[in-house]
Design a protein around this motif. Structure first.
Motif, PDB file in Angstrom:
ATOM      1  N   ASP A   4      68.633  -7.486  64.700  1.00  0.00           N
ATOM      2  CA  ASP A   4      69.387  -7.194  65.909  1.00  0.00           C
ATOM      3  C   ASP A   4      70.043  -8.472  66.405  1.00  0.00           C
ATOM      4  O   ASP A   4      69.433  -9.264  67.123  1.00  0.00           O
ATOM      5  N   ILE A   5      71.307  -8.689  66.035  1.00  0.00           N
ATOM      6  CA  ILE A   5      71.994  -9.904  66.454  1.00  0.00           C
ATOM      7  C   ILE A   5      72.829  -9.666  67.700  1.00  0.00           C
ATOM      8  O   ILE A   5      73.480 -10.579  68.176  1.00  0.00           O
ATOM      9  N   TRP A   6      72.783  -8.441  68.208  1.00  0.00           N
ATOM     10  CA  TRP A   6      73.490  -8.134  69.441  1.00  0.00           C
ATOM     11  C   TRP A   6      72.494  -7.683  70.490  1.00  0.00           C
ATOM     12  O   TRP A   6      71.546  -6.953  70.201  1.00  0.00           O
ATOM     13  N   ASP A   7      72.725  -8.086  71.716  1.00  0.00           N
ATOM     14  CA  ASP A   7      71.957  -7.590  72.841  1.00  0.00           C
ATOM     15  C   ASP A   7      72.856  -6.624  73.610  1.00  0.00           C
ATOM     16  O   ASP A   7      73.861  -7.051  74.187  1.00  0.00           O
ATOM     17  N   PRO A   8      72.569  -5.321  73.637  1.00  0.00           N
ATOM     18  CA  PRO A   8      73.483  -4.358  74.236  1.00  0.00           C
ATOM     19  C   PRO A   8      73.835  -4.646  75.686  1.00  0.00           C
ATOM     20  O   PRO A   8      74.994  -4.542  76.087  1.00  0.00           O
ATOM     21  N   ALA A   9      72.842  -5.006  76.500  1.00  0.00           N
ATOM     22  CA  ALA A   9      73.119  -5.208  77.919  1.00  0.00           C
ATOM     23  C   ALA A   9      74.030  -6.408  78.151  1.00  0.00           C
ATOM     24  O   ALA A   9      75.011  -6.338  78.904  1.00  0.00           O
ATOM     25  N   THR A  10      73.720  -7.525  77.495  1.00  0.00           N
ATOM     26  CA  THR A  10      74.540  -8.720  77.670  1.00  0.00           C
ATOM     27  C   THR A  10      75.915  -8.527  77.055  1.00  0.00           C
ATOM     28  O   THR A  10      76.935  -8.924  77.638  1.00  0.00           O
ATOM     29  N   TYR A  14      80.876  -7.922  79.365  1.00  0.00           N
ATOM     30  CA  TYR A  14      82.308  -8.195  79.254  1.00  0.00           C
ATOM     31  C   TYR A  14      82.966  -7.140  78.361  1.00  0.00           C
ATOM     32  O   TYR A  14      83.748  -7.450  77.471  1.00  0.00           O
ATOM     33  N   ALA A  15      82.643  -5.882  78.637  1.00  0.00           N
ATOM     34  CA  ALA A  15      83.123  -4.788  77.799  1.00  0.00           C
ATOM     35  C   ALA A  15      84.646  -4.714  77.777  1.00  0.00           C
ATOM     36  O   ALA A  15      85.250  -4.455  76.736  1.00  0.00           O
ATOM     37  N   ASP A  16      85.298  -4.929  78.906  1.00  0.00           N
ATOM     38  CA  ASP A  16      86.764  -4.835  78.947  1.00  0.00           C
ATOM     39  C   ASP A  16      87.400  -5.899  78.056  1.00  0.00           C
ATOM     40  O   ASP A  16      88.336  -5.617  77.296  1.00  0.00           O
ATOM     41  N   GLU A  17      86.909  -7.126  78.176  1.00  0.00           N
ATOM     42  CA  GLU A  17      87.473  -8.213  77.364  1.00  0.00           C
ATOM     43  C   GLU A  17      87.206  -7.980  75.875  1.00  0.00           C
ATOM     44  O   GLU A  17      88.062  -8.256  75.030  1.00  0.00           O
ATOM     45  N   ARG A  18      86.028  -7.465  75.539  1.00  0.00           N
ATOM     46  CA  ARG A  18      85.680  -7.267  74.140  1.00  0.00           C
ATOM     47  C   ARG A  18      86.382  -6.050  73.538  1.00  0.00           C
ATOM     48  O   ARG A  18      86.586  -5.984  72.324  1.00  0.00           O
ATOM     49  N   SER A  19      86.739  -5.077  74.365  1.00  0.00           N
ATOM     50  CA  SER A  19      87.378  -3.871  73.839  1.00  0.00           C
ATOM     51  C   SER A  19      88.876  -4.034  73.644  1.00  0.00           C
ATOM     52  O   SER A  19      89.473  -3.306  72.829  1.00  0.00           O
ATOM     53  N   ARG A  20      89.507  -4.950  74.325  1.00  0.00           N
ATOM     54  CA  ARG A  20      90.958  -5.097  74.202  1.00  0.00           C
ATOM     55  C   ARG A  20      91.399  -5.353  72.765  1.00  0.00           C
ATOM     56  O   ARG A  20      92.355  -4.713  72.294  1.00  0.00           O
ATOM     57  N   PRO A 199      79.574 -18.271  82.893  1.00  0.00           N
ATOM     58  CA  PRO A 199      80.077 -17.059  82.229  1.00  0.00           C
ATOM     59  C   PRO A 199      80.221 -17.198  80.716  1.00  0.00           C
ATOM     60  O   PRO A 199      80.016 -16.217  79.994  1.00  0.00           O
ATOM     61  N   VAL A 200      80.577 -18.394  80.225  1.00  0.00           N
ATOM     62  CA  VAL A 200      80.704 -18.552  78.779  1.00  0.00           C
ATOM     63  C   VAL A 200      79.328 -18.461  78.121  1.00  0.00           C
ATOM     64  O   VAL A 200      79.169 -17.857  77.045  1.00  0.00           O
ATOM     65  N   LEU A 201      78.330 -19.022  78.759  1.00  0.00           N
ATOM     66  CA  LEU A 201      76.967 -18.893  78.259  1.00  0.00           C
ATOM     67  C   LEU A 201      76.558 -17.428  78.203  1.00  0.00           C
ATOM     68  O   LEU A 201      75.957 -16.971  77.219  1.00  0.00           O
ATOM     69  N   THR A 202      76.879 -16.684  79.245  1.00  0.00           N
ATOM     70  CA  THR A 202      76.562 -15.255  79.262  1.00  0.00           C
ATOM     71  C   THR A 202      77.262 -14.541  78.124  1.00  0.00           C
ATOM     72  O   THR A 202      76.678 -13.696  77.435  1.00  0.00           O
ATOM     73  N   TRP A 203      78.536 -14.889  77.895  1.00  0.00           N
ATOM     74  CA  TRP A 203      79.299 -14.254  76.811  1.00  0.00           C
ATOM     75  C   TRP A 203      78.617 -14.461  75.456  1.00  0.00           C
ATOM     76  O   TRP A 203      78.383 -13.518  74.719  1.00  0.00           O
ATOM     77  N   ILE A 204      78.307 -15.708  75.127  1.00  0.00           N
ATOM     78  CA  ILE A 204      77.770 -15.985  73.797  1.00  0.00           C
ATOM     79  C   ILE A 204      76.292 -15.616  73.667  1.00  0.00           C
ATOM     80  O   ILE A 204      75.786 -15.487  72.553  1.00  0.00           O
ATOM     81  N   SER A 205      75.615 -15.414  74.797  1.00  0.00           N
ATOM     82  CA  SER A 205      74.204 -15.022  74.725  1.00  0.00           C
ATOM     83  C   SER A 205      74.042 -13.645  74.104  1.00  0.00           C
ATOM     84  O   SER A 205      72.989 -13.333  73.533  1.00  0.00           O
ATOM     85  N   GLY A 206      75.080 -12.805  74.204  1.00  0.00           N
ATOM     86  CA  GLY A 206      74.992 -11.468  73.636  1.00  0.00           C
ATOM     87  C   GLY A 206      75.200 -11.432  72.142  1.00  0.00           C
ATOM     88  O   GLY A 206      74.891 -10.420  71.497  1.00  0.00           O
ATOM     89  N   THR A 207      75.728 -12.515  71.558  1.00  0.00           N
ATOM     90  CA  THR A 207      76.018 -12.501  70.114  1.00  0.00           C
ATOM     91  C   THR A 207      75.627 -13.815  69.454  1.00  0.00           C
ATOM     92  O   THR A 207      74.638 -13.889  68.725  1.00  0.00           O
ATOM     93  N   PRO A 211      70.823 -15.319  66.859  1.00  0.00           N
ATOM     94  CA  PRO A 211      70.069 -15.867  65.718  1.00  0.00           C
ATOM     95  C   PRO A 211      69.285 -17.120  66.072  1.00  0.00           C
ATOM     96  O   PRO A 211      68.221 -17.380  65.499  1.00  0.00           O
ATOM     97  N   ILE A 212      69.808 -17.913  67.016  1.00  0.00           N
ATOM     98  CA  ILE A 212      69.093 -19.110  67.447  1.00  0.00           C
ATOM     99  C   ILE A 212      67.845 -18.725  68.220  1.00  0.00           C
ATOM    100  O   ILE A 212      66.755 -19.282  68.016  1.00  0.00           O
ATOM    101  N   PHE A 213      67.983 -17.755  69.112  1.00  0.00           N
ATOM    102  CA  PHE A 213      66.829 -17.312  69.895  1.00  0.00           C
ATOM    103  C   PHE A 213      65.715 -16.766  69.000  1.00  0.00           C
ATOM    104  O   PHE A 213      64.534 -16.862  69.354  1.00  0.00           O
ATOM    105  N   ASP A 214      66.085 -16.203  67.845  1.00  0.00           N
ATOM    106  CA  ASP A 214      65.070 -15.697  66.929  1.00  0.00           C
ATOM    107  C   ASP A 214      64.133 -16.793  66.440  1.00  0.00           C
ATOM    108  O   ASP A 214      63.003 -16.513  66.028  1.00  0.00           O
ATOM    109  N   ARG A 215      64.601 -18.042  66.480  1.00  0.00           N
ATOM    110  CA  ARG A 215      63.801 -19.156  65.973  1.00  0.00           C
ATOM    111  C   ARG A 215      62.979 -19.849  67.064  1.00  0.00           C
ATOM    112  O   ARG A 215      62.178 -20.725  66.754  1.00  0.00           O
ATOM    113  N   LEU A 216      63.209 -19.482  68.307  1.00  0.00           N
ATOM    114  CA  LEU A 216      62.608 -20.228  69.420  1.00  0.00           C
ATOM    115  C   LEU A 216      61.668 -19.360  70.236  1.00  0.00           C
ATOM    116  O   LEU A 216      61.897 -18.156  70.407  1.00  0.00           O
ATOM    117  N   ALA A 217      60.624 -19.986  70.752  1.00  0.00           N
ATOM    118  CA  ALA A 217      59.748 -19.316  71.704  1.00  0.00           C
ATOM    119  C   ALA A 217      60.472 -19.157  73.037  1.00  0.00           C
ATOM    120  O   ALA A 217      61.513 -19.774  73.279  1.00  0.00           O
TER     121      ALA A 217
END
Length: 262
Positions: A4-10, A14-20, A199-207, A211-217
């Motif tokens: 799961d490399i995507w977090d649905p909520a996060t 930015y659904a509008d920006e990602r859907s354009r 906001p940029v951190l929030t954007w990239i936290s969803g994708t 993979p980085i978070f998978d390696r960290l506690a």
């Protein structure tokens, strides 16, 4: 690509920006009355529904490698069928008239081979349309690589460098022309104006950070994101109207030649 490399909520924040880019992509697909339409890497399914609305007579299927995303898609309770599948191994049981893939292939190192399989799966005269991020040299990704290589994190994350996993429009033009396709390839840089704190951190936290978070506690994730937030704030200073976030994307629309063409 089973993780799961995507977090649905996060991701949906930015659904509008990602859907354009999706709508810019499919607007160039000129299929009139397709019988079978597939959304490869459909995510939470809302965009797949727009394909069913555009071609109401078609059978529309969506699949994604993320069980979390497919779980959200199935909550829509609409006509497209949603399944968990991997783009590298998925094969349709019938010829596909329109195959759409939105921001997925950048996660697949072998995606050029996948594109070849997808062309083979198309019906004569069928359409393949995909878009991928082309922002791997952007300050956001440079900041991630810088932090991963730092003294504090190099032992855990020093090997994390995805480089430039996608090609440019000309590469995909060359590739798909070799498969006897008529190709329309281009790139666009969107300048999204993001709101809120970090906001940029929030954007990239969803994708990108998944993979980085998978390696960290959990405590390490918090420390890493706090350090990254400082780097991103410097790279993307906020204005009175919000935080401008340039984002380059690469688009490809290809039509497979019918018998007798070419």
């Amino acid at each position: 690509m089973s993780r799961d490399i995507w977090d649905p909520a996060t991701y949906s924040r930015y659904a509008d920006e990602r859907s354009r880019p999706f709508f810019d992509l499919v607007s160039r697909v000129r299929a009139d009355d397709p019988d079978y339409v597939v959304d490869a890497g459909c995510g939470t399914g809302e965009l797949t529904v727009t394909l069913a609305n555009r071609w109401p007579k078609a059978t529309v299927d969506g699949f994604d490698s993320s069980p979390a995303m497919i779980g959200k898609a199935r909550e829509l309770d609409v006509s497209p069928r949603f399944t968990v599948a991997d783009v590298t191994t998925w094969r349709p049981d019938r010829p596909v008239d329109v195959l759409v893939s939105n921001a997925v292939l950048q996660w697949v190192p072998s995606h050029r081979d996948v594109i070849g399989h997808w062309v083979e799966a198309l019906a004569p005269g069928g359409w393949l349309a995909f878009q991928v991020p082309g922002n791997f040299d952007a300050p956001s990704h440079l900041a991630i690589r810088q932090l991963c290589a730092s003294k504090e994190w190099s032992d855990r994350l020093g090997d994390f460098d995805r480089g430039r996993p996608v090609g440019d429009p000309v590469e995909y033009l060359d590739l798909l022309s070799g498969y006897r396709c008529q190709v329309d390839a281009w790139e666009t840089t969107y300048v999204h104006v993001l709101q809120g704190d970090d906001p940029v951190l929030t954007w990239i936290s969803g994708t990108a950070l998944r993979p980085i978070f998978d390696r960290l506690a959990r405590d390490e994730q918090k420390r890493f994101t706090a350090q990254l937030a400082d780097l991103l704030a410097a790279a993307y200073p906020a204005r009175a109207y919000g935080t401008p976030f340039p984002f380059r994307r690469v688009f490809v629309v290809a039509r497979k030649e019918s018998e007798g063409e070419g």
